[in-house]
Scaffold this motif. Structure first.
Motif, PDB file in Angstrom:
ATOM      1  N   PRO A   1       0.829  -1.215   0.000  1.00 25.76           N
ATOM      2  CA  PRO A   1       0.000   0.000   0.000  1.00 25.76           C
ATOM      3  C   PRO A   1       0.866   1.269   0.000  1.00 25.76           C
ATOM      4  CG  PRO A   1      -0.767  -1.547   1.653  1.00 25.76           C
ATOM      5  CD  PRO A   1       0.521  -2.088   1.139  1.00 25.76           C
ATOM      6  N   GLY A   2       0.287   2.362  -0.423  1.00 26.05           N
ATOM      7  CA  GLY A   2       1.032   3.614  -0.596  1.00 26.05           C
ATOM      8  C   GLY A   2       1.669   4.155   0.663  1.00 26.05           C
ATOM      9  N   ASP A   3       1.074   3.838   1.848  1.00 29.53           N
ATOM     10  CA  ASP A   3       1.611   4.438   3.094  1.00 29.53           C
ATOM     11  C   ASP A   3       2.691   3.550   3.725  1.00 29.53           C
ATOM     12  OD1 ASP A   3      -0.003   2.374   3.936  1.00 29.53           O
ATOM     13  OD2 ASP A   3      -0.718   3.442   5.734  1.00 29.53           O
ATOM     14  N   ALA A   4       3.110   2.483   3.029  1.00 24.44           N
ATOM     15  CA  ALA A   4       4.087   1.558   3.621  1.00 24.44           C
ATOM     16  C   ALA A   4       5.428   2.256   3.824  1.00 24.44           C
ATOM     17  CB  ALA A   4       4.250   0.343   2.719  1.00 24.44           C
ATOM     18  N   VAL A   5       6.008   2.045   4.991  1.00 23.12           N
ATOM     19  CA  VAL A   5       7.332   2.633   5.283  1.00 23.12           C
ATOM     20  C   VAL A   5       8.257   1.526   5.762  1.00 23.12           C
ATOM     21  CG1 VAL A   5       6.635   5.008   5.826  1.00 23.12           C
ATOM     22  CG2 VAL A   5       6.544   3.276   7.616  1.00 23.12           C
ATOM     23  N   ARG A   6       9.538   1.683   5.413  1.00 21.70           N
ATOM     24  CA  ARG A   6      10.543   0.687   5.778  1.00 21.70           C
ATOM     25  C   ARG A   6      10.824   0.801   7.274  1.00 21.70           C
ATOM     26  NH1 ARG A   6      12.623  -3.509   4.659  1.00 21.70           N
ATOM     27  NH2 ARG A   6      14.657  -3.937   3.785  1.00 21.70           N
TER      28      ARG A   6
ATOM     29  N   GLU B   1      -8.549  -1.633   3.612  1.00 25.86           N
ATOM     30  CA  GLU B   1      -9.966  -1.732   3.962  1.00 25.86           C
ATOM     31  C   GLU B   1     -10.551  -3.085   3.599  1.00 25.86           C
ATOM     32  OE1 GLU B   1     -12.402   1.449   2.577  1.00 25.86           O
ATOM     33  OE2 GLU B   1     -11.185   2.952   3.612  1.00 25.86           O
ATOM     34  N   GLU B   2     -10.054  -3.665   2.489  1.00 28.00           N
ATOM     35  CA  GLU B   2     -10.624  -4.942   2.047  1.00 28.00           C
ATOM     36  C   GLU B   2     -10.048  -6.124   2.810  1.00 28.00           C
ATOM     37  OE1 GLU B   2      -8.622  -3.002   0.327  1.00 28.00           O
ATOM     38  OE2 GLU B   2      -7.028  -4.151  -0.603  1.00 28.00           O
ATOM     39  N   GLY B   3      -9.092  -5.877   3.695  1.00 28.66           N
ATOM     40  CA  GLY B   3      -8.483  -6.966   4.461  1.00 28.66           C
ATOM     41  C   GLY B   3      -7.078  -7.251   3.965  1.00 28.66           C
ATOM     42  N   ILE B   4      -6.403  -8.218   4.600  1.00 32.87           N
ATOM     43  CA  ILE B   4      -4.990  -8.486   4.319  1.00 32.87           C
ATOM     44  C   ILE B   4      -4.794  -9.602   3.280  1.00 32.87           C
ATOM     45  CG2 ILE B   4      -4.711 -10.183   6.211  1.00 32.87           C
ATOM     46  CD1 ILE B   4      -2.115  -7.516   5.351  1.00 32.87           C
TER      47      ILE B   4
END
Lengths: 305, 416
Positions: A245-250, A261-264
């Protein structure tokens, strides 16, 4: 079912020198609950508590404590630990506790006997005859706390009860608060230590700039923020960021991002298909601290820390 | 009724804490025995002064240069007349000397003696003596003249002993003399003032303890501020009563060992109202004076936030007390003047002035009125002190009346 309230306040306003330090706060504390008042420094917590107890009068608004609209008239039913601790240094511990009980209508003899019982239970069994001036700060604070509950009040207000206590005494205090709740008392306390609020509070409110910003359970507060995922890939390819997802950070050996929102499940399928694999995965519920930061703003939260 | 009982209970809780906190400390012993230091220094100073005076008196002599017959009669008359003087006003020691060749020169030499002060010297025939004196208004010279006169008269009449033998019969006064009642008033007012001055001023710093150790927040949350103020005042009054009981008891014990003559002057001091009612009124008016002035000082001192501010307050407090003493003293000295009425009506001088009034008037009802009036002012002073503390220190107005609380509740309901 309508919950019976121990404390109800509507539109409390307090001005000091023309400045509105409390701006129309509403509170509703259910009977038998442990209720936390959270907020950064200068938010108006102590002023609010003092108004609720009738130490100072609100300029506007109305409050009802244990069914009485004049808190002073039922002060025998209330226990209070102020933020600025105060004891007579020349008094013996058991006398100091009995004195605080006597101010709330408990006779001295019973007060002294209960003081010894309470001190023993709180791990201060060696100190009833010690003078207050001989105690450490933490012990004196505990003695004052015992003084605020010695008359077995129905409503207890603790202003920053954990500040200045070492971890052992913090644990004792938590046990004492839970014990009072089990006895049937309603407890209202202010704190800036989220872990205590998280463990103890049935409900809480967050105050900032003299206004109530949040009211609800700890779960309600935490639900303000989405859950977070910490994912560790097995074989991290160069294109992994495009899959996440776009907000992923290392972070260390993995990536942290908001639970979609749709789950993992769908995301995991995509990661496996792309050959990144899964070495580790955890879904984390945000803590109260994160919720608090969200409510009051990062700057105010940092000032408080 | 419930709130009155609660107020009494809270007041007594505060009073008990303050009383025991003060009395059960070594500092209290210092306070209790402070008068020993005061009396000690006073006694040392007084003894020093008395010694100086006594030494000066002991170094004075008067001389009579006379023939042996005249000298014998002159000495006998001196002994008789000397009894008329009190111990403190007795004339200097008389020494008679036989005349030398030039009595005038001899007298002058005696007057100029350096090892003693000689205020007067008599020489020459008794019928027409010459008296040398140092000062224009010399009582010693007048005394020598009178001794010469009486001696000459006795010798002229051939008398060698007094002609009359009076019987002295003492008739004690049943009522009070004007001078006696006035002296009683002044004495009692002064004692009342000294006690109040020493003891009531101590209330000024009592709230400072609670402010500095933050206990005030606990007290303010638990009990009404009026109870805190009144409790502190009563606690301090208890301390003052211990002080008075101790020294009063000691003084009472000491009087048992004093000779009867020591009370000769006290016999004159009879209040018109009677000794026992006067003693009761003294205690009652001390209580009122203490509570009135103590309440004011407590209220003023509660506004001070540092020991320095409290120290600064001690001067205006002493001046205020002195003003009250001045007013009360004027009331005793000028009982028929307007100032007397003002002193009795003005609440803070009223206890002093009314005690003076009790010394000279027998009526009881003015005291009942005055005590009611003073009690009202004690209550007012405490209420005002608490109110100013609430506004100035706690930054809050007093509790709202029931109708305002009800109105606020209605407003809050409609806004919800």
């Amino acid at each position: 079912m309508v919950q019976e309230l121990a404390l109800e306040a509507h539109g409390l306003v307090k001005k000091f020198g023309g400045k509105r330090v409390v701006q129309g706060i509403d509170l509703a504390v259910p009977k038998g609950a442990i209720y936390g008042v959270l907020g950064p420094n200068g938010a108006g917590k102590t002023t609010t508590l003092r108004m609720l107890l009738g130490i100072i009068e609100p300029d506007e608004g109305h409050r009802t404590l244990l069914g009485n609209d004049s808190p002073r008239e039922i002060s025998d039913e209330v226990g209070y630990l102020p933020e600025e601790r105060g004891l007579y240094p020349g008094m013996k511990c058991k006398d100091a506790i009995a004195f605080m009980g006597a101010l709330r209508g408990l006779d001295w003899k019973t007060g002294r006997a209960r003081a010894v019982e309470l001190m023993t239970a709180a791990g201060l069994g060696h100190a009833p005859d010690m003078k207050i001036r001989k105690l450490s700060k933490g012990m004196a604070q505990l003695v004052q706390l015992l003084g605020s509950v010695v008359h077995r009040p129905r409503f207890i207000v603790l202003d920053e009860p954990f500040s200045g206590l070492d971890p052992v005494n913090q644990e004792r205090l938590e046990a004492l608060i839970l014990g009072e709740r089990d006895r049937g008392a309603t407890i209202l306390f202010s704190t800036h230590i989220m872990a205590h609020a998280e463990r103890l509070c049935d409900r809480l409110c967050v105050i900032a700039d003299g206004q109530r910003r949040f009211e609800g359970t700890v779960a309600d507060a935490r639900a303000l923020l989405p859950m977070k995922v910490f994912y560790e890939p097995h074989h991290e390819g160069a294109d992994i960021a495009a899959t996440l997802p776009g907000d992923a950070v290392r972070e260390a050996d993995g990536w942290r991002f908001t639970l979609p929102e749709e789950g993992i499940e769908q995301l995991l399928v995509r990661l496996i298909e792309a050959g990144h694999g899964i070495s580790g995965l955890s879904i984390e519920r945000p803590g109260l601290h994160d919720a608090f930061v969200q409510i009051v703003g990062r700057k105010a939260a940092e000032e408080m820390a | 009724m419930k709130s009155t009982w609660r107020m009494i209970r809270d007041t007594l809780t505060i009073a008990r804490r303050d009383f025991t906190a003060i009395v059960a400390t070594p500092t209290f012993l210092l306070f209790l025995f402070a008068p020993v230091l005061m009396f000690g220094f006073g006694a040392i100073g007084g003894m020093g002064g008395a010694m100086v005076g006594k030494n000066a008196d002991a170094k004075q002599r008067i001389y009579a240069v006379l023939g042996s017959d005249e000298a014998r009669d002159f000495t006998a008359t001196d002994i008789r007349l000397r009894d008329l003087f009190g111990e403190k006003s007795t004339p200097p020691e008389l020494i008679t000397l036989a005349p030398e060749a030039d009595p005038a020169k001899q007298a002058r030499t005696l007057l100029d003696q350096e090892d003693h002060d000689v205020p007067a010297v008599l020489y020459g025939p008794l019928e027409h003596p010459t008296i040398l004196k140092r000062n224009a208004e010399s009582s010693s010279a007048s005394y020598l003249a009178e001794v010469a006169e009486q001696t000459a008269r006795a010798r002229a009449g051939g008398f060698d002993r007094p002609l009359t033998h009076p019987d002295f019969v003492r008739i004690a006064r049943e009522g009070s003399s004007i001078g006696g009642t006035s002296a009683t008033g002044v004495f009692a007012v002064t004692i009342l003032f000294v006690l109040t001055l020493m003891l009531s001023g101590q209330t000024v710093g009592t709230m400072a303890e609670e402010r500095s150790n933050k206990v005030i927040e606990i007290l303010a949350a638990s009990v009404r501020l009026e109870s805190v103020f009144l409790g502190k005042l009563i606690g301090m009054f208890g301390v003052a009563m211990v002080f008075i009981a101790f020294w009063g008891g000691l003084a009472g014990l000491m009087t048992a060992f004093l000779p009867g003559e020591a009370f000769a002057k006290a016999d004159e001091m009879r209040p018109v109202i009677g000794i026992i009612p006067f003693a009761i009124l003294f205690l009652v008016y001390f209580t009122m004076a203490y509570l009135l002035l103590g309440a004011v000082f407590l209220g003023v001192g509660a506004q001070a936030s540092t020991p320095r501010e409290i120290q600064m307050l001690s001067l205006p407090i002493t001046i205020f007390q002195m003003a009250m003493l001045g007013l009360a003293s004027a009331s005793v000295a000028l009982p028929d003047q307007t100032v007397s009425l003002i002193a009795r009506v003005f609440p803070f001088s009223s206890p002093f002035a009314m005690l003076g009034y009790a010394a000279r008037e027998a009526a009881i009802w003015p005291h009942v009125l005055a005590l009611g009036w003073q009690l009202l002012w004690v209550a007012l002073s405490i209420a005002l002190g608490a109110r100013f503390f609430r506004i100035g220190v706690l930054k809050s107005a007093g509790a709202k009346p029931r109708w305002r609380r009800k109105r606020d509740a209605e407003i809050a309901e409609t806004s919800v």
